[in-house]
Write a protein that holds these residues in place. Structure first.
Motif, PDB file in Angstrom:
ATOM      1  N   THR A 266      41.544  38.703  31.784  1.00 46.94           N
ATOM      2  CA  THR A 266      42.402  37.638  31.256  1.00 46.94           C
ATOM      3  C   THR A 266      42.741  36.629  32.335  1.00 46.94           C
ATOM      4  OG1 THR A 266      43.360  39.206  29.675  1.00 46.94           O
ATOM      5  CG2 THR A 266      44.594  37.173  30.085  1.00 46.94           C
ATOM      6  N   VAL A 267      43.102  37.130  33.516  1.00 47.54           N
ATOM      7  CA  VAL A 267      43.426  36.253  34.648  1.00 47.54           C
ATOM      8  C   VAL A 267      42.209  35.414  35.030  1.00 47.54           C
ATOM      9  CG1 VAL A 267      43.989  36.241  37.114  1.00 47.54           C
ATOM     10  CG2 VAL A 267      45.274  37.714  35.547  1.00 47.54           C
ATOM     11  N   THR A 268      41.048  36.048  35.056  1.00 52.61           N
ATOM     12  CA  THR A 268      39.814  35.339  35.421  1.00 52.61           C
ATOM     13  C   THR A 268      39.526  34.205  34.441  1.00 52.61           C
ATOM     14  OG1 THR A 268      38.885  37.331  36.426  1.00 52.61           O
ATOM     15  CG2 THR A 268      37.329  35.615  35.784  1.00 52.61           C
ATOM     16  N   GLU A 269      39.666  34.491  33.157  1.00 52.30           N
ATOM     17  CA  GLU A 269      39.445  33.461  32.144  1.00 52.30           C
ATOM     18  C   GLU A 269      40.405  32.288  32.341  1.00 52.30           C
ATOM     19  OE1 GLU A 269      39.088  33.506  27.308  1.00 52.30           O
ATOM     20  OE2 GLU A 269      40.893  34.379  28.193  1.00 52.30           O
ATOM     21  N   MET A 270      41.675  32.585  32.594  1.00 44.11           N
ATOM     22  CA  MET A 270      42.681  31.529  32.750  1.00 44.11           C
ATOM     23  C   MET A 270      42.403  30.671  33.984  1.00 44.11           C
ATOM     24  SD  MET A 270      46.183  33.637  31.849  1.00 44.11           S
ATOM     25  CE  MET A 270      47.262  32.229  32.215  1.00 44.11           C
ATOM     26  N   LEU A 271      42.065  31.309  35.086  1.00 40.49           N
ATOM     27  CA  LEU A 271      41.884  30.561  36.325  1.00 40.49           C
ATOM     28  C   LEU A 271      40.568  29.792  36.346  1.00 40.49           C
ATOM     29  CD1 LEU A 271      43.467  33.087  38.821  1.00 40.49           C
ATOM     30  CD2 LEU A 271      44.252  30.761  38.371  1.00 40.49           C
ATOM     31  N   ARG A 272      39.521  30.336  35.729  1.00 44.91           N
ATOM     32  CA  ARG A 272      38.275  29.576  35.625  1.00 44.91           C
ATOM     33  C   ARG A 272      38.498  28.326  34.783  1.00 44.91           C
ATOM     34  NH1 ARG A 272      33.937  28.985  38.861  1.00 44.91           N
ATOM     35  NH2 ARG A 272      33.461  30.988  39.786  1.00 44.91           N
ATOM     36  N   ALA A 300      42.876  41.029  42.695  1.00 46.98           N
ATOM     37  CA  ALA A 300      42.454  40.331  43.914  1.00 46.98           C
ATOM     38  C   ALA A 300      40.950  40.429  44.117  1.00 46.98           C
ATOM     39  CB  ALA A 300      43.198  40.909  45.115  1.00 46.98           C
ATOM     40  N   ASN A 301      40.393  41.576  43.765  1.00 46.40           N
ATOM     41  CA  ASN A 301      38.952  41.796  43.919  1.00 46.40           C
ATOM     42  C   ASN A 301      38.139  40.690  43.260  1.00 46.40           C
ATOM     43  OD1 ASN A 301      36.326  42.886  42.649  1.00 46.40           O
ATOM     44  ND2 ASN A 301      36.766  44.452  44.177  1.00 46.40           N
ATOM     45  N   MET A 302      38.600  40.222  42.111  1.00 44.05           N
ATOM     46  CA  MET A 302      37.795  39.300  41.324  1.00 44.05           C
ATOM     47  C   MET A 302      38.115  37.832  41.575  1.00 44.05           C
ATOM     48  SD  MET A 302      37.048  41.332  37.765  1.00 44.05           S
ATOM     49  CE  MET A 302      35.928  40.068  37.161  1.00 44.05           C
ATOM     50  N   ALA A 303      38.726  37.528  42.719  1.00 42.00           N
ATOM     51  CA  ALA A 303      38.936  36.124  43.077  1.00 42.00           C
ATOM     52  C   ALA A 303      37.633  35.317  43.037  1.00 42.00           C
ATOM     53  CB  ALA A 303      39.609  36.015  44.443  1.00 42.00           C
ATOM     54  N   PRO A 304      36.497  35.868  43.490  1.00 44.40           N
ATOM     55  CA  PRO A 304      35.249  35.091  43.388  1.00 44.40           C
ATOM     56  C   PRO A 304      34.889  34.773  41.940  1.00 44.40           C
ATOM     57  CG  PRO A 304      34.965  36.946  44.876  1.00 44.40           C
ATOM     58  CD  PRO A 304      36.282  37.151  44.188  1.00 44.40           C
ATOM     59  N   GLU A 305      35.258  35.677  41.021  1.00 46.97           N
ATOM     60  CA  GLU A 305      34.954  35.423  39.618  1.00 46.97           C
ATOM     61  C   GLU A 305      35.826  34.309  39.054  1.00 46.97           C
ATOM     62  OE1 GLU A 305      32.585  38.027  40.745  1.00 46.97           O
ATOM     63  OE2 GLU A 305      34.634  38.745  40.852  1.00 46.97           O
ATOM     64  N   PHE A 306      37.078  34.222  39.511  1.00 50.09           N
ATOM     65  CA  PHE A 306      37.846  33.066  39.039  1.00 50.09           C
ATOM     66  C   PHE A 306      37.703  31.863  39.945  1.00 50.09           C
ATOM     67  CE2 PHE A 306      41.473  34.580  41.585  1.00 50.09           C
ATOM     68  CZ  PHE A 306      41.692  35.919  41.240  1.00 50.09           C
ATOM     69  N   ARG A 376      28.495  36.181  31.978  1.00 55.72           N
ATOM     70  CA  ARG A 376      29.382  35.641  33.005  1.00 55.72           C
ATOM     71  C   ARG A 376      30.710  36.397  32.978  1.00 55.72           C
ATOM     72  NH1 ARG A 376      29.941  29.244  32.879  1.00 55.72           N
ATOM     73  NH2 ARG A 376      31.146  29.825  31.006  1.00 55.72           N
ATOM     74  N   PRO A 377      31.278  36.677  34.149  1.00 57.27           N
ATOM     75  CA  PRO A 377      32.532  37.440  34.181  1.00 57.27           C
ATOM     76  C   PRO A 377      33.734  36.668  33.669  1.00 57.27           C
ATOM     77  CG  PRO A 377      31.869  36.783  36.399  1.00 57.27           C
ATOM     78  CD  PRO A 377      30.729  36.443  35.500  1.00 57.27           C
ATOM     79  N   GLN A 378      33.657  35.343  33.654  1.00 60.22           N
ATOM     80  CA  GLN A 378      34.802  34.556  33.170  1.00 60.22           C
ATOM     81  C   GLN A 378      34.820  34.414  31.649  1.00 60.22           C
ATOM     82  OE1 GLN A 378      32.349  33.366  35.204  1.00 60.22           O
ATOM     83  NE2 GLN A 378      32.059  31.162  34.962  1.00 60.22           N
ATOM     84  N   ASP A 379      33.773  34.905  30.982  1.00 65.25           N
ATOM     85  CA  ASP A 379      33.701  34.777  29.526  1.00 65.25           C
ATOM     86  C   ASP A 379      34.320  36.014  28.873  1.00 65.25           C
ATOM     87  OD1 ASP A 379      32.423  32.343  29.820  1.00 65.25           O
ATOM     88  OD2 ASP A 379      30.433  33.234  29.802  1.00 65.25           O
ATOM     89  N   ARG A 380      35.667  36.012  28.818  1.00 64.98           N
ATOM     90  CA  ARG A 380      36.385  37.165  28.265  1.00 64.98           C
ATOM     91  C   ARG A 380      36.142  37.283  26.770  1.00 64.98           C
ATOM     92  NH1 ARG A 380      41.227  38.552  25.795  1.00 64.98           N
ATOM     93  NH2 ARG A 380      41.755  36.340  25.558  1.00 64.98           N
TER      94      ARG A 380
END
Length: 897
Positions: A266-272, A300-306, A376-380
């Motif tokens: 969810t965080v990744t989707e929002m930040l992307r 934090a691990n997925m900062a590159p994804e967002f 893609r990891p940002q496509d929740r």
């Protein structure tokens, strides 16, 4: 060392006194308003102020940071340490070994090529899932790993003794980022220099993009390319513009049924969606009080994804609790507490937020079970819509299949282990509990074990076509799953431990059973994978799997039971129980109370102390490997794993001048979201590829090809694998997939490598043209090294991901960006023109002119931005790359001395 602000003072912690650089010296400058991450950078500037790399003006600029102003002021950041994994670490050590030889040729001292601060390498990327589903899977995979990688491991054992401040965590121990947060991270350094005991923040750069996982502990660090890491090891500061900092406010609690994985997706989707490339992201708010450290590390691990440089959490009581749990000593924990409180780096409930560039907010209570995919990891994807997302993606893939293979049925029949079944479109062929993102989190692993137990009691089993695997990020995971009594339940569903390292998430999923592979090919099946990882880019997980979905460990188990993505797990049964009744996901999903009960009784600090007591020692396999001697590496010309790279051939103390680029051709014309997986060699080495032809010519049999990642120490293999991803679509060769292009003058279609070598023989410089988000994904330095070795002088895109842009500069490749609203299509570029790039001004230009001249018609003339963003980057580029710059600096300093 200067101290313009008289910031040096003494801090008492327990019975010890430490010298520190105190931010309190700047209290009249309202330092309290600065975000946590910028306070760490400010301390770094105070401590390294020397009037040259760091000046009083730099410190003033950071203290006066305007959160809304566009980043424009360059500062130098000197990390406390460097961390590496073996895929990126081996070529880094290869480069250091080559630099020692080059240093001698330049008249310098080879011993100058030595890490000046701690550098730690964790061998975690070489294990592959060859064996699975049996009790001896781990032993078999370990034996295969050491057999395949002996040459690489000999080289790393040499590096372990040849370089000071360099330690290696041997194979079969854990995943680099999990080992980092569970053991290596200091949070606050306790270091002695010249008889003085210092305390300062633990900061780092790492040769893996997911270095950011340590941000969950309050440690500032991020991923860089191997070439930048090498420079950092040799004392070069990381130059950067003072960044924008996005505040991400968390409130509330996660609801029952939602996991940390669902939260991070969810965080990744929002930040992307927000757009945070080149920015810091900082989490704050009272919701942090309800977020365990393991959940923070997952995010934090997925900062590159967002897309951000980091995704950091402040230090608080939860940080101390985790340090105690993971076996850190009491003095260290007390130092972390006292230091953070003194420096204003301690989080208190209800505290006023810092000044941020912008703010997002998430109520944790709104998070729902989710996946991400199919590529893609940002496509929740909310779990409730996963079936229709699969079906929607399948429509396009099905149409493409029909055009290429009109007779394909989407079904392949097979018999395996005495069972006959069909493998059909949507089949889950790989279900992998893998990756530091989730295997560092006891809550989701315990949840997976409890779900497996409940499924087992109901009589459910994994489908026979599913390749199941469990790859823990540390041996502690095995200990607590065993203590909880959940290991047998996971194993009953096929989730036996296959290795301690990165596996499926980086493409080391290993081969499918021949029976399954044949069925997939027979029906041209559109197959799927479900993994608890952080990357699901095209072609990454397995070449025969076309859709890949990220999910929490318990959902990975659930999809192994279901065996297909063409099923709604929220409304349709997973299967039929032994009592003949349908079993739904809700019937076997564990409650938060159950999960917490098992964590409380199964996870303790004794496990961590025992597990990491001899972390650098290794097992019998490691210690039986030959240890080469000498400070200069004795290259083996016959080695197909480790070769002396050509970067420093003919290098002199004076760099060559930067000239305009004339009569260049396009090697590849690419679209949007081209990742470093598309660019850099990764995964299996196809038997028909240029790399395979090279290996066969060297006497290597296909069964021994290993992976591109394992052969990153051999530039001959890697340059042949650059732009060779099976899913790469080069618009110069429409209708093709893979590393295919057209040699424009002749019109011949051929591999990108063969075309590049032909252009090289003809003396033709090359460029690459692409769309938006070029270079997203892992921080693979080979994406830049390979680009350079193929002869590309420049890359023109609509936008770059941060690390890859920096890596291109580090290898002397010019990053150029179309002006807003322009791209290859809007300008009418076909890629078949002859190109000139004019006005470089010795590398100092901010804007240059590109002239594309077609065979007929008027030239197309347009301006592009030069994406060399800092003065230090410009110096690196003018020297032909960062390593050349460092070598000349060190050699010159040695001569002056």
């Amino acid at each position: 060392m200067k101290d313009s602000f008289k910031a040096r003072t003494t801090l008492a912690s327990g019975s010890n006194n430490f010298e520190i650089f105190s931010l309190a010296a700047l209290k009249d400058r309202n330092v309290a308003r600065l975000p946590y991450s910028l306070k760490i950078l400010l301390e770094n500037l105070l401590r390294f102020e020397d009037g040259v790399n760091v000046t009083r003006a730099d410190i003033d600029a950071l203290v006066s940071w305007d959160p809304k102003a566009a980043p424009s002021y360059e500062i130098s950041f000197t990390p406390s340490r460097v961390i590496m994994q073996d895929f990126t670490g081996v070529p880094a050590v290869v480069d250091l070994a080559a630099m020692r030889e080059a240093m001698i040729k330049l008249g310098g001292n080879a011993d100058e090529i030595n890490p000046l601060s701690p550098a730690e390498l964790v061998i975690d990327h070489s294990v592959q899932v060859d064996a699975y589903g049996t009790a001896d899977s781990l032993a078999k995979n370990t034996a295969i790993e050491f057999g395949r990688n002996t040459e690489r491991y000999e080289f790393l054992r040499w590096g372990q003794t040849a370089f000071r401040n360099f330690k290696v965590v041997p194979p079969n121990t854990g995943i680099v980022h999990q080992v980092n947060i569970e053991h290596l991270a200091r949070v606050v350094f306790d270091s002695e220099k010249d008889g003085v005991r210092w305390a300062y923040p633990d900061t780092l750069v790492g040769t893996d993009s997911h270095t950011t996982m340590v941000n969950g502990l309050g440690v500032l660090g991020w991923g860089v390319g191997g070439i930048e890491a090498e420079a950092a090891m040799l004392g070069q500061p990381v130059t950067m513009l003072i960044p924008h900092v996005i505040g991400f406010k968390l409130i509330g609690n996660l609801p029952a049924g939602a996991t940390a994985t669902d939260l991070v997706l969810t965080v990744t989707e929002m930040l992307r969606k927000k757009g945070v490339v080149d920015k810091f992201v900082e989490f704050y708010g009272d919701g942090l009080a309800n977020l365990p450290l393991a959940d923070r590390a997952t995010i934090a691990n997925m900062a590159p994804e967002f897309g951000s440089t980091c995704g950091i959490f402040p230090i608080d009581n939860e940080t101390l609790r985790y340090l105690e749990l993971t076996g850190r000593n009491a003095d260290q924990i007390e130092l972390v507490k006292q230091y953070a409180k003194h420096q204003g780096m301690w989080r208190e409930d209800g505290a006023a937020p810092a000044d941020y560039t912008d703010v997002l907010e998430l109520d944790l209570g709104t998070v729902e079970p989710s996946l991400a995919g199919p590529k893609r990891p940002q496509d929740r994807v909310p779990l409730r819509t996963a079936k229709q997302v699969y079906q929607s993606a399948f429509v396009k893939m099905g149409e493409e299949r029909k055009q290429k293979n009109p007779t394909a049925t989407g079904t392949g029949s097979t018999t395996m282990d005495g069972k006959s079944f069909d493998v059909t479109d949507g089949a889950v062929l790989i279900a992998a509990i893998t990756s530091c993102t989730n295997t560092s989190n006891p809550a989701v692993l315990i949840a997976a074990g409890l779900l497996a137990r409940a499924a087992r009691k109901r009589g459910l089993t994994s489908k026979p076509w599913v390749k199941t695997s469990l790859a823990p990020g540390s041996r502690v995971v095995t200990d607590y799953l065993a203590k909880a009594g959940l290991a047998p339940d996971l194993e009953a569903l096929g989730f036996y431990t296959v290795g301690y390292g990165c596996t499926t998430c980086i493409g080391n999923s290993g081969p499918l059973r021949p029976e399954i592979s044949t069925a997939v090919k027979t029906g041209d099946v559109v197959a799927c994978s479900v993994l608890s990882g952080n990357r699901n880019f095209e072609g990454r997980v397995h070449p025969e799997v076309k859709m890949n979905f990220l999910a929490s460990p318990p959902l990975v188990v659930a999809y192994a039971l279901a065996g297909t993505l063409n099923l709604d797990l929220t409304t349709e049964p997973l299967g039929t129980g032994s009592d003949g009744k349908p079993v739904y996901l809700k019937d076997i999903w564990p409650t938060p109370a159950e999960i917490q009960e098992f964590i409380s009784k199964s996870v303790d600090s004794t496990m961590f102390r025992k597990g990491y007591a001899s972390v650098f020692t290794g097992d019998e396999n490691w210690n039986s490997i030959r240890l080469p001697a000498g400070k200069i590496y004795a290259w083996n010309d016959k080695s197909t794993y480790v070769k002396n790279p050509p970067y420093f051939v003919g290098m002199t103390m004076k760099p060559n001048s930067i000239a305009d680029i004339r009569a260049a051709r396009v090697l590849a014309l690419l679209g949007d979201s081209v990742t470093t997986d598309h660019i850099s060699p990764a995964g299996d080495i196809s038997k028909s590829s240029p790399a395979a032809k090279y290996l066969v010519a060297q006497g290597v049999q296909p069964v021994d090809f290993n992976s591109y990642g394992a052969r990153r120490g051999n530039h001959e293999v890697m340059m042949r694998g650059t732009f060779a991803n099976i899913r790469l679509r080069n618009q110069l060769a429409p209708g093709t997939e893979g590393g295919v292009t057209v040699h424009v003058p002749s019109g011949e279609q051929m591999s990108i490598f063969d075309a590049a070598m032909r252009y090289k023989q003809e003396g033709t410089p090359l460029i690459v043209i692409a769309g938006k988000e070029y270079g997203t994904g892992s921080s693979r330095d080979w994406a830049a090294k390979g680009t350079m070795l193929l002869g590309a002088r420049a890359v023109i895109t609509e936008s770059f991901e941060r690390i890859h842009r920096s890596n291109l500069i580090g290898m002397g490749v010019l990053p150029l960006q179309f002006k807003e609203g322009q791209n290859a299509q809007s300008l009418g570029l076909t890629g078949k023109e002859s190109y000139e790039i004019i006005g470089l001004n010795g590398g100092a230009a901010k804007v240059v002119t590109v002239v594309a001249t077609p065979d007929s018609g008027a030239p197309i003339k347009f301006e592009v931005r030069v994406r060399i963003d800092t003065p230090k980057e410009r110096e690196y580029f003018q020297h032909g790359g960062i390593l050349h710059y460092v070598l000349r600096q060190l050699a010159g300093a040695g001569k002056a001395a």
